[in-house]
Design a protein around this motif. Structure first.
Motif, PDB file in Angstrom:
ATOM      1  N   LYS A   2      75.347  60.970  43.817  1.00  0.00           N
ATOM      2  CA  LYS A   2      75.009  61.397  42.443  1.00  0.00           C
ATOM      3  C   LYS A   2      73.452  60.972  42.249  1.00  0.00           C
ATOM      4  O   LYS A   2      73.289  59.988  42.103  1.00  0.00           O
ATOM      5  CB  LYS A   2      75.915  61.150  41.625  1.00  0.00           C
ATOM      6  N   VAL A   3      72.582  61.898  41.858  1.00  0.00           N
ATOM      7  CA  VAL A   3      71.268  61.717  41.879  1.00  0.00           C
ATOM      8  C   VAL A   3      70.656  62.067  40.671  1.00  0.00           C
ATOM      9  O   VAL A   3      71.078  63.506  40.341  1.00  0.00           O
ATOM     10  CB  VAL A   3      70.400  62.246  43.034  1.00  0.00           C
ATOM     11  N   LEU A  27      66.795  68.518  44.193  1.00  0.00           N
ATOM     12  CA  LEU A  27      67.959  68.040  43.901  1.00  0.00           C
ATOM     13  C   LEU A  27      69.299  68.892  44.642  1.00  0.00           C
ATOM     14  O   LEU A  27      70.110  68.671  45.297  1.00  0.00           O
ATOM     15  CB  LEU A  27      68.575  67.816  42.694  1.00  0.00           C
ATOM     16  N   GLU A  28      68.863  70.291  44.416  1.00  0.00           N
ATOM     17  CA  GLU A  28      69.728  71.277  45.070  1.00  0.00           C
ATOM     18  C   GLU A  28      69.726  71.215  46.580  1.00  0.00           C
ATOM     19  O   GLU A  28      70.755  71.454  47.019  1.00  0.00           O
ATOM     20  CB  GLU A  28      69.078  72.614  44.377  1.00  0.00           C
ATOM     21  N   GLY A  34      72.562  68.157  40.802  1.00  0.00           N
ATOM     22  CA  GLY A  34      72.018  66.900  40.072  1.00  0.00           C
ATOM     23  C   GLY A  34      71.414  67.283  38.698  1.00  0.00           C
ATOM     24  O   GLY A  34      71.680  68.155  38.011  1.00  0.00           O
ATOM     25  N   VAL A  60      71.882  72.547  39.051  1.00  0.00           N
ATOM     26  CA  VAL A  60      71.098  71.571  38.432  1.00  0.00           C
ATOM     27  C   VAL A  60      71.022  71.811  36.835  1.00  0.00           C
ATOM     28  O   VAL A  60      70.713  72.743  36.610  1.00  0.00           O
ATOM     29  CB  VAL A  60      69.477  71.682  39.087  1.00  0.00           C
ATOM     30  N   ILE A 108      61.900  64.089  46.200  1.00  0.00           N
ATOM     31  CA  ILE A 108      63.215  63.508  45.634  1.00  0.00           C
ATOM     32  C   ILE A 108      63.985  62.872  46.941  1.00  0.00           C
ATOM     33  O   ILE A 108      64.783  61.890  46.485  1.00  0.00           O
ATOM     34  CB  ILE A 108      63.951  64.791  44.889  1.00  0.00           C
ATOM     35  N   TYR A 109      64.057  63.634  47.904  1.00  0.00           N
ATOM     36  CA  TYR A 109      64.843  63.108  48.891  1.00  0.00           C
ATOM     37  C   TYR A 109      64.319  61.691  49.299  1.00  0.00           C
ATOM     38  O   TYR A 109      65.020  60.787  49.883  1.00  0.00           O
ATOM     39  CB  TYR A 109      65.045  63.962  50.196  1.00  0.00           C
TER      40      TYR A 109
END
Length: 380
Positions: A2-3, A27-28, A34, A60, A108-109
């Motif tokens: 979970k981010v 996120l997606e 997220g 998201v 983000i990753y």
């Protein structure tokens, strides 16, 4: 995993929707969705509307709120974003600045994946123009490296990944949020706290950083005082963590480093020199108490020529830190003219250099600060 992505803001209506959209795509794409949360300082330019109207993929959720912590500043926004992350039970919280123009979904990753791999603190490693981030290059980086022995290149980069475990430590002492940590001191607080408490730290390779840089002489504002004051305050708090450190340890890098020449940053060299001399006159009485006789003599010579070597500069900051500890220096502001002088020296030395060539001088500065650390321990 979970981010959550947290974005502090204040009057960033022109840039923030792009940041939200890139974060949401990341996120997606990498985590199946997220949460993107914006903590705003009461913007008057439609920042929050820009956040809430950003186009994001399914899965998201986007939220925006005005933080309630009574001290206005970036740190207060980040404090409340961490409280949201804790309440939501996230595994990783990624902070990104609201003025980024180079952010991609991959950022983000690159911040969250190392947390999944067992790290607690992920610092950014960007390519920045040689004259971008002068407080980082002249103070935050060499001081952090020499003090704590971890070669983290961007300790106040603004964009970070943090684990749930580390969030609990950051929020564990409410008193610290009544200091300049609630303002621009927050980034050096996040980095130093992670290192000094032996959390696992890593850097993540992000490529070029493109944002809204500022001319250091024209728009320093309160940032210098808040960052350097917080750094000195943390030196007192974490004295046991740095005093015996005598080596500089490489910090691992997650991902592939890329090369490139960033957008140029405008600096006004004549204004830096003018402000250095002018502010030195205003602060000379205080600086005579703060600096050793030899350091003061060296500084006065440097203000004539703007030849300001790294040994002298390390002694200025080490004298400043010791004076802060003893209560002689109440805040870092009297050191600003010397910072301007050192910045002018660096600009003149690197005028014809590429960013990569200038980088070697900055790395050498960290080594000089480490070599001169006995000067600090004697003064301390």
């Amino acid at each position: 995993m979970k981010v959550m992505v947290g974005i502090p803001s204040y009057n960033n209506g022109d840039t923030i929707s792009f940041v939200v959209e890139q974060a949401a795509k990341g996120l997606e794409k990498y985590f199946g969705g997220g949460l993107v949360v914006n903590a705003d300082g009461g913007s008057s330019d439609g920042t929050r509307d820009a956040v809430l109207s950003a186009r994001v993929p399914d899965g998201v959720e986007v939220r925006s709120f005005v933080y309630k912590w009574p001290i206005p500043g970036k740190g207060s926004a980040m404090k409340e974003l961490m409280e949201v992350a804790r309440d939501e039970g996230v595994d990783a919280l990624v902070f990104v600045d609201s003025d980024l123009r180079s952010i991609t979904p991959e950022w983000i990753y690159k911040f969250a994946k190392p947390i999944e791999d067992g790290y607690d603190f992920v610092a950014p490693l960007y390519i920045r123009h040689k004259w971008d981030g002068t407080i980082t290059n002249n103070i935050a980086y060499p001081m952090t490296a020499a003090l704590y022995g971890k070669n983290i290149r961007q300790p106040i980069g603004g964009d970070f990944g943090v684990s749930a475990k580390l969030i609990d430590v950051y929020l564990g002492d409410e008193e610290v949020w009544k200091t300049d940590v609630a303002r621009f001191g927050v980034d050096i607080f996040l980095t130093t706290t992670a290192i000094a408490n032996d959390f696992r730290v890593i850097q993540t390779a992000l490529g070029l950083k493109i944002h809204d840089p500022k001319d250091p002489a024209a728009s320093l504002g309160p940032m210098f005082n808040q960052v350097v004051g917080t750094l000195f305050m943390l030196m007192v708090r974490y004295e046991d963590a740095w005093k015996e450190v005598g080596t500089l340890e490489a910090v691992p890098v997650w991902g592939e480093l890329v090369k490139g020449e960033p957008e140029p940053v405008k600096v006004t060299l004549s204004l830096l020199k003018e402000r250095a001399r002018e502010l030195f006159s205003e602060n000379e009485a205080v600086l005579q108490k703060v600096l050793s006789e030899e350091t003061l003599k060296g500084v006065m010579e440097a203000l004539k020529t703007f030849e300001f070597d790294d040994v002298l500069w390390s002694h200025v900051l080490y004298d400043g830190a010791a004076a802060y500890r003893r209560g002689i220096l109440k805040n870092a502001e009297p050191l600003i003219p010397l910072y301007f002088a050192k910045t002018a020296d660096f600009i003149e030395k690197t005028m014809e250099m590429s960013t990569l060539e200038a980088e070697k001088l900055i790395e050498e500065r960290a080594r000089v600060f480490l070599e001169e650390k006995t000067y600090l321990t004697e003064k301390w």
